[in-house]
Enzyme design. Structure first.
Site, PDB file in Angstrom:
ATOM      1  N   GLY A  11       0.848  -1.186   0.000  1.00  0.00           N
ATOM      2  CA  GLY A  11       0.000   0.000   0.000  1.00  0.00           C
ATOM      3  C   GLY A  11       0.887   1.240   0.000  1.00  0.00           C
ATOM      4  N   GLY A  14      -0.189   5.076  -0.979  1.00  0.00           N
ATOM      5  CA  GLY A  14      -1.243   5.756  -0.239  1.00  0.00           C
ATOM      6  C   GLY A  14      -0.716   6.930   0.565  1.00  0.00           C
ATOM      7  CD  GLN A  15      -3.222  10.841   4.712  1.00  0.00           C
ATOM      8  OE1 GLN A  15      -3.982   9.985   5.151  1.00  0.00           O
ATOM      9  NE2 GLN A  15      -3.205  12.074   5.179  1.00  0.00           N
ATOM     10  CG  ASP A  37      -0.415   0.785  -3.995  1.00  0.00           C
ATOM     11  OD1 ASP A  37      -0.168   1.573  -3.075  1.00  0.00           O
ATOM     12  OD2 ASP A  37      -1.583   0.458  -4.325  1.00  0.00           O
ATOM     13  CB  ILE A  38      -3.538  -2.742  -5.962  1.00  0.00           C
ATOM     14  CG1 ILE A  38      -4.420  -3.687  -6.750  1.00  0.00           C
ATOM     15  CG2 ILE A  38      -4.116  -1.326  -6.017  1.00  0.00           C
ATOM     16  CD1 ILE A  38      -5.150  -4.648  -5.866  1.00  0.00           C
ATOM     17  CG  ASN A  53      -4.873  -8.234  -4.717  1.00  0.00           C
ATOM     18  OD1 ASN A  53      -5.046  -7.818  -3.577  1.00  0.00           O
ATOM     19  ND2 ASN A  53      -5.868  -8.647  -5.485  1.00  0.00           N
ATOM     20  CE1 TYR A 143      -9.631   1.860   8.322  1.00  0.00           C
ATOM     21  CE2 TYR A 143     -10.301   3.468   9.951  1.00  0.00           C
ATOM     22  CZ  TYR A 143      -9.320   2.877   9.196  1.00  0.00           C
ATOM     23  OH  TYR A 143      -8.031   3.316   9.312  1.00  0.00           O
ATOM     24  CE  LYS A 147      -7.163  -0.337   9.886  1.00  0.00           C
ATOM     25  NZ  LYS A 147      -5.894  -0.877   9.371  1.00  0.00           N
TER      26      LYS A 147
HETATM   27  N1  SER Z   1      -8.207   8.735   9.183  1.00  0.00           N
HETATM   28  C1  SER Z   1      -8.991   7.549   9.254  1.00  0.00           C
HETATM   29  C2  SER Z   1     -10.344   7.746   8.699  1.00  0.00           C
HETATM   30  O1  SER Z   1     -10.826   8.851   8.754  1.00  0.00           O
HETATM   31  C3  SER Z   1      -9.107   7.114  10.680  1.00  0.00           C
HETATM   32  O2  SER Z   1      -8.249   6.068  10.908  1.00  0.00           O
HETATM   33  O3  SER Z   1     -10.919   6.819   8.226  1.00  0.00           O
END
Ligand code: SER
Length: 313
Positions: A11, A14-15, A37-38, A53, A143, A147
């Site tokens: 990944g 990403g950010q 990354d993908i 992947n 999410y 987690k």
């Molecule tokens: N920054 C993330 C979100 O907003 C939180 O882990 O989904």
């Protein structure tokens, strides 16, 4: 740091990945950090890069063996707002990806894993201020559920299979080098870009929605510190609370106005408001401080000054 360390960042575009790869390459050397990354990105020009992947255990295993990888940073995930739109995909990606990496460590193919958790593991019944490490969680988003389940599995693999997995509950992350995608805290990055470009921003959270946040250099520092800590210092093997700054859209707008006096903000809360309302406002990170010495460097002012300086260039 071992001289033999070979790191795979999954990944990587990403950010977090974008900045983490740069920092890891500074420390370990370009050739010892494999970005993946993908899909293929510009990152492929900067150093070793693999299209992979994380859901494909076979492909992942092949990349790890071919590069002799001993540490994996698993950053591929669907964030809070996106996962609400695609709940099954959010669950599958966030869980299967984790299992595939945990199993590589269980089979002793890799030695150490970094996996990020989030403030999203907390829910409406969690104490909102100075949220403790150990407390009621009951996340209410896909999410957050993924987690929290992931945290439980990390701890389980640590105790059962001696898997050296390390994790941080990131707050909302703010940086200038890369764009966030699909999170509830993303406004705190967008606001800077819009302020500089258009001097105005319409915020998708209400003005007094205070959330835990952190400037990216602090998040990268914490990530590398926990990965480099002696194993016996990393006592929490689910995930550590991590704290930087807490602020509301109104407060960050005030800070931005110090740089752009005619900046204006308006508020139009959408579905992300409900997600934000279920999360804590501030986090107690004293376990991380006690166990491996965590200390943030940026407050709201210092972060805003630095964001402004870099984005204006
Ligand atoms: N920054 C993330 C979100 O907003 C939180 O882990 O989904």
């Amino acid at each position: 740091m071992h001289t033999k360390d070979k790191i795979l960042v999954i990944g990587s575009s990403g950010q977090i990945g974008t900045e983490l790869v740069h920092k890891l390459r500074d420390i370990y050397g370009v050739d010892n950090v494999i970005a993946s990354d993908i899909k293929n990105t510009n990152q492929a020009k900067e150093g070793p890069f693999e299209v992979a992947n994380v859901m494909d255990a076979h492909q992942l295993g092949e990349v790890v063996t071919r590069h002799n990888v001993n540490q994996v940073y698993l950053l591929a995930a669907l964030l809070s707002a996106t996962a609400e739109k695609m709940p099954k995909l959010g669950w599958e990606l966030n869980m299967q990806g984790l299992f595939n990496v945990l199993d590589l460590a269980k089979e002793k193919i890799i030695e150490r894993i970094y996996w990020p958790s989030s403030i999203a593991v907390f829910g409406p019944n969690t104490p909102k201020n100075n949220t403790p490490q150990f407390t009621v969680m009951e996340p209410s988003t896909v999410y957050g559920i993924s987690k929290q389940a992931g945290e439980r599995w990390c701890e389980y693999y640590f105790h059962k299979y001696n898997v050296d997995v390390r994790s941080l509950r990131y707050p909302g992350l703010i940086g200038w080098q890369s764009a966030p995608g699909g999170g509830t805290t993303d406004y705190a990055v967008h606001i800077f870009h819009e302020a500089i470009k258009n001097k105005t921003y319409e915020c998708f959270l209400s003005e007094n929605t205070t959330l835990p946040m952190m400037y990216m250099p602090d998040a990268i520092k914490a990530t590398i510190e926990i990965m480099q800590a002696d194993a016996d210092k990393v006592k929490v093997r689910s995930s550590y609370n991590l704290a930087g700054i807490s602020f509301s859209p109104k407060e960050i707008a005030e800070e931005i106005k110090k740089h752009i006096p005619d900046f204006s903000i308006s508020y139009k809360p959408d579905s992300r408001q409900q997600i934000a309302d279920s999360w804590p406002q501030s986090i107690d990170a004293s376990e991380a401080s006690k166990d491996w010495g965590w200390k943030p460097e940026y407050d709201l002012k210092r972060m805003t000054d630095d964001m402004m300086k870099n984005l204006k260039q």
